[in-house]
Write a protein that holds these residues in place. Sequence first.
Motif, mmCIF file in Angstrom:
data_model
loop_
_atom_site.group_PDB
_atom_site.id
_atom_site.type_symbol
_atom_site.label_atom_id
_atom_site.label_comp_id
_atom_site.label_asym_id
_atom_site.label_seq_id
_atom_site.Cartn_x
_atom_site.Cartn_y
_atom_site.Cartn_z
ATOM 1 N N ILE A 55 -4.322 1.839 9.300
ATOM 2 C CA ILE A 55 -4.501 0.692 8.417
ATOM 3 C C ILE A 55 -4.697 -0.568 9.261
ATOM 4 C CG2 ILE A 55 -3.369 -0.771 6.684
ATOM 5 C CD1 ILE A 55 -4.383 1.985 5.658
ATOM 6 N N TRP B 236 -4.663 8.374 6.234
ATOM 7 C CA TRP B 236 -4.477 7.019 6.767
ATOM 8 C C TRP B 236 -3.106 6.965 7.432
ATOM 9 C CZ3 TRP B 236 -0.207 4.732 4.611
ATOM 10 C CH2 TRP B 236 0.161 5.126 3.309
ATOM 11 N N ASP C 169 -17.102 4.859 6.720
ATOM 12 C CA ASP C 169 -15.862 5.628 6.889
ATOM 13 C C ASP C 169 -15.960 6.527 8.126
ATOM 14 O OD1 ASP C 169 -13.458 6.905 6.574
ATOM 15 O OD2 ASP C 169 -13.790 7.516 4.498
ATOM 16 N N GLU D 9 -7.541 -1.012 10.978
ATOM 17 C CA GLU D 9 -8.598 -0.736 11.949
ATOM 18 C C GLU D 9 -9.877 -0.318 11.232
ATOM 19 O OE1 GLU D 9 -5.841 0.672 15.712
ATOM 20 O OE2 GLU D 9 -7.132 2.149 14.759
ATOM 21 N N TYR D 10 -10.988 -0.514 11.912
ATOM 22 C CA TYR D 10 -12.283 -0.220 11.300
ATOM 23 C C TYR D 10 -12.660 1.243 11.492
ATOM 24 C CZ TYR D 10 -17.149 -0.733 10.032
ATOM 25 O OH TYR D 10 -18.371 -0.587 9.425
ATOM 26 N N ILE E 154 -11.871 0.178 3.279
ATOM 27 C CA ILE E 154 -13.011 1.094 3.336
ATOM 28 C C ILE E 154 -12.848 2.195 2.287
ATOM 29 C CG2 ILE E 154 -14.223 2.782 4.777
ATOM 30 C CD1 ILE E 154 -13.528 0.982 7.191
ATOM 31 N N GLN E 155 -11.642 2.754 2.253
ATOM 32 C CA GLN E 155 -11.401 3.803 1.270
ATOM 33 C C GLN E 155 -11.466 3.253 -0.157
ATOM 34 O OE1 GLN E 155 -7.473 5.734 0.610
ATOM 35 N NE2 GLN E 155 -8.434 7.491 1.593
ATOM 36 N N SER F 153 -10.232 16.887 5.478
ATOM 37 C CA SER F 153 -10.092 17.038 6.919
ATOM 38 C C SER F 153 -8.836 16.317 7.387
ATOM 39 C CB SER F 153 -11.305 16.444 7.625
ATOM 40 O OG SER F 153 -11.075 16.455 9.013
ATOM 41 N N LYS G 167 -15.761 21.728 4.082
ATOM 42 C CA LYS G 167 -15.019 21.228 2.930
ATOM 43 C C LYS G 167 -15.862 21.319 1.660
ATOM 44 C CE LYS G 167 -11.780 20.306 5.655
ATOM 45 N NZ LYS G 167 -10.599 21.176 5.650
ATOM 46 N N ASN H 76 2.343 4.893 -1.655
ATOM 47 C CA ASN H 76 2.267 6.092 -2.495
ATOM 48 C C ASN H 76 3.639 6.319 -3.083
ATOM 49 O OD1 ASN H 76 -0.270 7.330 -2.732
ATOM 50 N ND2 ASN H 76 -0.159 8.118 -0.647
ATOM 51 N N THR I 89 -8.379 16.114 10.818
ATOM 52 C CA THR I 89 -8.622 15.953 12.248
ATOM 53 C C THR I 89 -8.632 14.485 12.668
ATOM 54 O OG1 THR I 89 -10.987 16.021 11.869
ATOM 55 C CG2 THR I 89 -9.936 18.090 12.439
ATOM 56 N N SER I 90 -8.902 13.613 11.715
ATOM 57 C CA SER I 90 -8.914 12.195 12.083
ATOM 58 C C SER I 90 -8.226 11.387 10.994
ATOM 59 C CB SER I 90 -10.355 11.703 12.287
ATOM 60 O OG SER I 90 -11.062 11.725 11.063
ATOM 61 N N ALA J 113 -4.855 -2.639 1.598
ATOM 62 C CA ALA J 113 -4.723 -2.568 3.052
ATOM 63 C C ALA J 113 -5.721 -1.584 3.646
ATOM 64 C CB ALA J 113 -3.294 -2.160 3.415
ATOM 65 N N ASN J 114 -6.384 -0.823 2.794
ATOM 66 C CA ASN J 114 -7.302 0.215 3.259
ATOM 67 C C ASN J 114 -8.653 0.009 2.572
ATOM 68 O OD1 ASN J 114 -8.309 2.522 4.437
ATOM 69 N ND2 ASN J 114 -6.844 3.920 3.499
ATOM 70 N N ARG K 128 -7.478 7.027 9.567
ATOM 71 C CA ARG K 128 -7.725 5.592 9.745
ATOM 72 C C ARG K 128 -6.389 4.875 9.811
ATOM 73 N NH1 ARG K 128 -11.628 4.768 6.948
ATOM 74 N NH2 ARG K 128 -13.026 4.265 8.644
ATOM 75 N N MET L 14 0.014 4.271 9.477
ATOM 76 C CA MET L 14 0.546 2.939 9.803
ATOM 77 C C MET L 14 1.570 3.094 10.927
ATOM 78 S SD MET L 14 1.332 0.813 6.340
ATOM 79 C CE MET L 14 0.341 0.897 4.854
ATOM 80 N N TYR M 176 0.875 -1.178 0.000
ATOM 81 C CA TYR M 176 0.000 0.000 0.000
ATOM 82 C C TYR M 176 0.908 1.222 0.000
ATOM 83 C CZ TYR M 176 -4.255 2.618 0.998
ATOM 84 O OH TYR M 176 -5.322 3.466 0.915
ATOM 85 N N CYS N 165 -0.163 9.646 6.560
ATOM 86 C CA CYS N 165 -0.273 10.154 5.202
ATOM 87 C C CYS N 165 -1.239 11.337 5.188
ATOM 88 C CB CYS N 165 -0.768 9.064 4.260
ATOM 89 S SG CYS N 165 -0.937 9.631 2.552
ATOM 90 N N VAL N 166 -0.990 12.279 4.299
ATOM 91 C CA VAL N 166 -1.874 13.438 4.156
ATOM 92 C C VAL N 166 -3.264 13.007 3.657
ATOM 93 C CG1 VAL N 166 -1.302 14.055 1.763
ATOM 94 C CG2 VAL N 166 -1.793 15.874 3.423
ATOM 95 N N GLU N 167 -3.351 11.790 3.125
ATOM 96 C CA GLU N 167 -4.649 11.248 2.699
ATOM 97 C C GLU N 167 -5.452 10.701 3.886
ATOM 98 O OE1 GLU N 167 -3.439 8.281 -0.081
ATOM 99 O OE2 GLU N 167 -2.628 9.742 -1.496
ATOM 100 N N LEU O 192 -17.656 18.468 8.412
ATOM 101 C CA LEU O 192 -17.018 18.225 7.116
ATOM 102 C C LEU O 192 -17.771 18.916 5.991
ATOM 103 C CD1 LEU O 192 -16.099 14.426 7.039
ATOM 104 C CD2 LEU O 192 -14.534 16.343 6.878
ATOM 105 N N ARG P 248 -12.140 5.381 12.910
ATOM 106 C CA ARG P 248 -11.124 6.423 12.725
ATOM 107 C C ARG P 248 -10.560 6.833 14.075
ATOM 108 N NH1 ARG P 248 -12.085 8.609 7.322
ATOM 109 N NH2 ARG P 248 -10.618 10.272 7.728
#
Lengths: 321, 214
Positions: free
Chosen positions: A290, A146, B99, A292-293, B40-41, A283, B114, A86, A285-286, B37-38, A288, A148, A84, A142-144, B110, A295
């Motif tokens: 990797i 998520w 999510d 975990e279900y 949901i996204q 956002s 946004k 980038n 602020t939160s 690995a992600n 995920r 690890m 996974y 990551c800025v996306e 949000l 956030r």
Amino acid sequence: MENKLNSIKPASSEITPESIYFSRRDFLKTMGFVSAGVLLAACGPRKSTPVSTASDKSESASTEVPIFDEFGDPANSFQEITNYNNYYEFSTNKQAVARLSSEFKARPWTIEVRGLVNKPGIFEISDLLKFEQKERIYRMRCVEAWSMVIPWKGFELGDLLDKVEPQTSAKYVAFTTLLDEDQFPGQGSNFYPWPYSEGLRLDEAMHRLTILATGLYGKDLPNQNGAPLRLVVPWKYGFKSIKAITRISLVENKPPTMWNTIAPREYGFYSNVNPIVDHPRWSQTSERRIGEYGRRETMMFNGYETEVASLYSSMDLSLNY
Amino acid sequence: MSSRVLKFTPAQIVIHVCGWFPLFITLYQVLTGNLTANPIQAVEQRLGRVALYFLIASLACTPIVTLTGWREPIKRRRALGLYAFMYTSLHFMVFAGVDYGLDLPQLAKLTSEKPFILLGLTAGLIFFALAITSFKWWMRQMGKGWQNLHRTIYLAGIIVVIHFAMARKANIATLSGDIIQPLLIGILLAILLLLRIPVIRRLASGLRQKLNSL
């Protein structure tokens, strides 16, 4: 919100003192990385690639010594960390990078250190492996949005910088990725200012948490994670951690960096993980984690506030995002 | 038996297979844990992409008639639009329900902060309005208003492409970064919308008739 914060931050008594988490690498060393290797076997039985030697050893590998960060959160599996990625030089598809990078030639490899230093030089990767290699279990945000937990192996960038002796006029450190369209198909795209470049202020570069990673899970760095050498700055968004570095320059002025060049309003030079100073589109602020279900709340400086906040004590972080 | 099967045209079969295949393959991959690995996204983004493809397909129907004279696509527009709505709904449900775990204060924050989220929600509400009024009964009830309402799909199309572009690490203003896919979809959408302008449409169909008579 209060509850969520609690679930992230264990009671202070549960937090491993930093001295212990830094010395976990010694423990791993004495184990000859057996535990890490066996752990890999648990993650990667479907992949034949780098885990084959360990894969016969244990069926019940999941019960072996797991690796945790100082908050007690487990490291992500080798499988997750290496599938996974980038790495736009190969693909914008995070799952495809592992396959597309399998033929990448990470050896032989040289890194040129130049600019405002007394002892510039060209280093073989084998020279750099002579610096003390340490195990560092870092969160990668990551800025996306998520994240690890990754058990890196590497050396402090400061060790290398000390060796080349920065001059007093050096204020910033600029990093450049290999430019090679034959190996990096993504560099054929004109939508990016290749080669990838990144930069740190000199005091950030000299900070002991800043490492040049040469491996993970005790193994050589896989190609998809930036072999043979990548930067890891755990309190900054992941894109600051430039991969496949060929050149490090000490300079006087703030160097251009790739994502800042593409979208300056969105990717600042500092790009410290900061849940308060928000990205204009997404956002922060939160996140995920990797595997975990739900956030998690994102932590200031990605949880490294006590170590690094002093670097920015005189700065307005909403302006210097 | 065979006469029943023949009631479906090849185009219909293709549309309905394409309509359900992404959902079933995604469900299968969710169950087998084969979604990066992600996951949901990955699911969230895929559902959004599939919705976009169906939206573009539904917007392509009229231009196809203009360019080819083949009239069947007009009859398939509604099915394509409803699949776009179905995948948009699933995309939204995964975003809000999975999510963000139906964290309503967070979702409200949000949406208000946004533009990227607000644009997606706006397009989703347009689709919703069009989907519930897509039946013949509504068409009869609303008369001329029905057509006006359903023309908002052009606006929704533009909004969705911007939403898609904003989801990428890219700069829309300077067209740099990870912009190639939104850019191509945007160009395609622009062509499909331009072909509806009466002058261009007459030119295109006139050209076709000339070519046919050669």
